[in-house]
Design a protein around this motif. Structure first.
Motif, PDB file in Angstrom:
ATOM      1  N   LEU A  34      -3.499   5.287   1.831  1.00  0.00           N
ATOM      2  CA  LEU A  34      -2.649   4.229   1.286  1.00  0.00           C
ATOM      3  C   LEU A  34      -1.396   4.772   0.625  1.00  0.00           C
ATOM      4  O   LEU A  34      -1.384   5.911   0.153  1.00  0.00           O
ATOM      5  N   VAL A  42      -0.048  -3.864  -7.583  1.00  0.00           N
ATOM      6  CA  VAL A  42      -1.035  -3.991  -6.513  1.00  0.00           C
ATOM      7  C   VAL A  42      -2.421  -4.215  -7.108  1.00  0.00           C
ATOM      8  O   VAL A  42      -2.825  -3.518  -8.044  1.00  0.00           O
ATOM      9  N   LEU A  44      -6.524  -4.084  -6.664  1.00  0.00           N
ATOM     10  CA  LEU A  44      -7.581  -3.414  -5.904  1.00  0.00           C
ATOM     11  C   LEU A  44      -8.833  -4.267  -6.113  1.00  0.00           C
ATOM     12  O   LEU A  44      -9.307  -4.411  -7.242  1.00  0.00           O
ATOM     13  N   ARG A 231       0.630  -7.780  -3.780  1.00  0.00           N
ATOM     14  CA  ARG A 231      -0.100  -7.071  -2.730  1.00  0.00           C
ATOM     15  C   ARG A 231      -1.533  -6.810  -3.191  1.00  0.00           C
ATOM     16  O   ARG A 231      -1.761  -6.504  -4.365  1.00  0.00           O
ATOM     17  N   THR A 232      -2.456  -6.904  -2.250  1.00  0.00           N
ATOM     18  CA  THR A 232      -3.860  -6.621  -2.551  1.00  0.00           C
ATOM     19  C   THR A 232      -4.420  -5.603  -1.564  1.00  0.00           C
ATOM     20  O   THR A 232      -4.132  -5.672  -0.361  1.00  0.00           O
ATOM     21  N   ILE A 233      -5.179  -4.661  -2.107  1.00  0.00           N
ATOM     22  CA  ILE A 233      -5.948  -3.735  -1.270  1.00  0.00           C
ATOM     23  C   ILE A 233      -7.415  -4.070  -1.530  1.00  0.00           C
ATOM     24  O   ILE A 233      -7.840  -4.138  -2.684  1.00  0.00           O
ATOM     25  N   VAL A 240     -11.001   0.798   3.146  1.00  0.00           N
ATOM     26  CA  VAL A 240      -9.975  -0.229   2.969  1.00  0.00           C
ATOM     27  C   VAL A 240     -10.155  -1.233   4.102  1.00  0.00           C
ATOM     28  O   VAL A 240     -10.038  -0.876   5.276  1.00  0.00           O
ATOM     29  N   TYR A 242      -8.672  -4.459   3.811  1.00  0.00           N
ATOM     30  CA  TYR A 242      -7.473  -5.299   3.831  1.00  0.00           C
ATOM     31  C   TYR A 242      -6.418  -4.624   2.983  1.00  0.00           C
ATOM     32  O   TYR A 242      -6.712  -4.104   1.900  1.00  0.00           O
ATOM     33  N   ASP A 243      -5.191  -4.608   3.449  1.00  0.00           N
ATOM     34  CA  ASP A 243      -4.073  -4.103   2.661  1.00  0.00           C
ATOM     35  C   ASP A 243      -2.862  -4.906   3.092  1.00  0.00           C
ATOM     36  O   ASP A 243      -2.341  -4.720   4.194  1.00  0.00           O
ATOM     37  N   GLU A 283      -7.159  -6.025  10.380  1.00  0.00           N
ATOM     38  CA  GLU A 283      -7.865  -5.687   9.137  1.00  0.00           C
ATOM     39  C   GLU A 283      -8.914  -6.740   8.817  1.00  0.00           C
ATOM     40  O   GLU A 283     -10.025  -6.435   8.413  1.00  0.00           O
TER      41      GLU A 283
END
Ligand code: ADP
Ligand code: MG
Length: 290
Positions: A34, A42, A44, A231-233, A240, A242-243, A283
């Motif tokens: 990432l 961001v 998580l 943004r989301t991871i 991971v 989804y990013d 994803e």
């Protein structure tokens, strides 16, 4: 104040092929790649046990990745760890990284002000740090930081007398005094009531927007990710899954992530695009298959 970042600036956080097996064989992080730009905020997310804290601890250089793996972590262009070895000068790198934890990590019997002044110990001569003596300017700077998070009035109280929300704000003030360019916050609102949670997230948002500080914040509450982080991871079993834009998270992905059978996520305000989408992105498909 808004901060412009040169196009050539290194990533605030860059993780390449990060793998971690614990001694018990648990593969806690699997091929994490990432990049987070300077000035991003961001989230998580991921179920309990998905690897959020383990990832944060690797970023801070508190745990080393698998030995002789290709794992690399760089913060602001500085190596935190490479191939399972923590960088020798990790303390210097860590000086620019503010850490905020669920349990606040303040020394309860010491005044709030002293707890916050600790944020600048890396710039303090060792003799002064031993005696706990700080200059008038340093104190003024710490009071200013406490004022920014709204608890200057409590500066001289013992930290243990503060509410959880106030203690967490003091922990954020400490990162301000530290002049951290990256803040890693591991479930900072997990022990807080909704109103305190909202204030803490708003303060993180403000230091992100006003100072250009990069914020990576792990959250158990998805709605907080949606509300505060562009943004989301998402992690699932150390991967991971989804990013991307928080607004594009779908109820399906969230259900896959948290393994819930309920309609808990269907009422969330997610992006219209996401609701209209017929076919999942790669994803999302991965997450759903997992
Ligand atoms: P999260 O923060 O998302 O809840 P963690 O990063 O704490 O998840 O944990 C990820 C996985 O790694 C879990 O299965 C956890 O049990 C395991 N784990 C974490 N720390 C250790 C450790 N020191 N030794 C062995 N397993 C661990
Ligand atoms: Mg955790």
């Amino acid at each position: 104040m808004s901060v412009s970042i040169p196009a050539s600036a290194p990533h605030a956080i860059r993780v390449t092929r990060l793998n971690k097996h614990f001694a018990n064989g648990r593969h806690a992080l699997c091929d994490i790649d990432l990049q987070i730009d300077q000035g991003e905020m961001v989230a998580l997310i991921g179920a309990s046990g998905s690897g959020k804290s383990t990832l944060m601890r690797h970023l801070a250089g508190l745990i080393a990745a698998d030995r002789n793996s290709a794992s690399e972590i760089h913060i602001n262009g500085n190596t935190v760890q490479s191939r399972g070895r923590i960088a020798r000068d990790v303390r210097r790198v860590r000086a620019g990284v503010g850490m905020v934890f669920q349990q606040f990590n303040l020394v309860g019997r010491l005044p709030v002000l002293t707890n916050v002044l600790v944020g600048q110990l890396h710039r303090t001569h060792w003799l002064r740090s031993l005696t706990g003596w700080f200059t008038r300017e340093e104190r003024a700077h710490a009071i200013q930081a406490l004022a920014r998070v709204g608890i200057a009035q409590q500066a001289h109280q013992r930290a243990s007398t503060l509410s959880g929300g106030q203690q967490q704000r003091a922990a954020i003030a400490r990162t301000l005094v530290q002049q951290a360019r990256v803040v890693l916050a591991d479930e900072p609102i997990a022990s807080l009531d909704p109103e305190s949670s909202r204030r803490v997230m708003e303060i993180l948002t403000r230091i992100n927007r006003e100072d250009g500080v990069t914020v990576l914040v792990s959250l158990h509450q998805v709605e907080m990710a949606l509300r505060y982080c562009p943004r989301t991871i998402a992690l699932s079993a150390g991967r991971v899954v989804y990013d991307g834009p928080s607004a594009a998270l779908t109820p399906e992905l969230l259900r896959a992530l948290y393994g819930t059978q309920t309609d808990e996520f269907s009422g969330l305000e997610i992006g219209e695009d996401a609701q209209r989408r017929d076919s999942a992105t790669p994803e999302l498909a991965m997450a759903q298959a997992a």
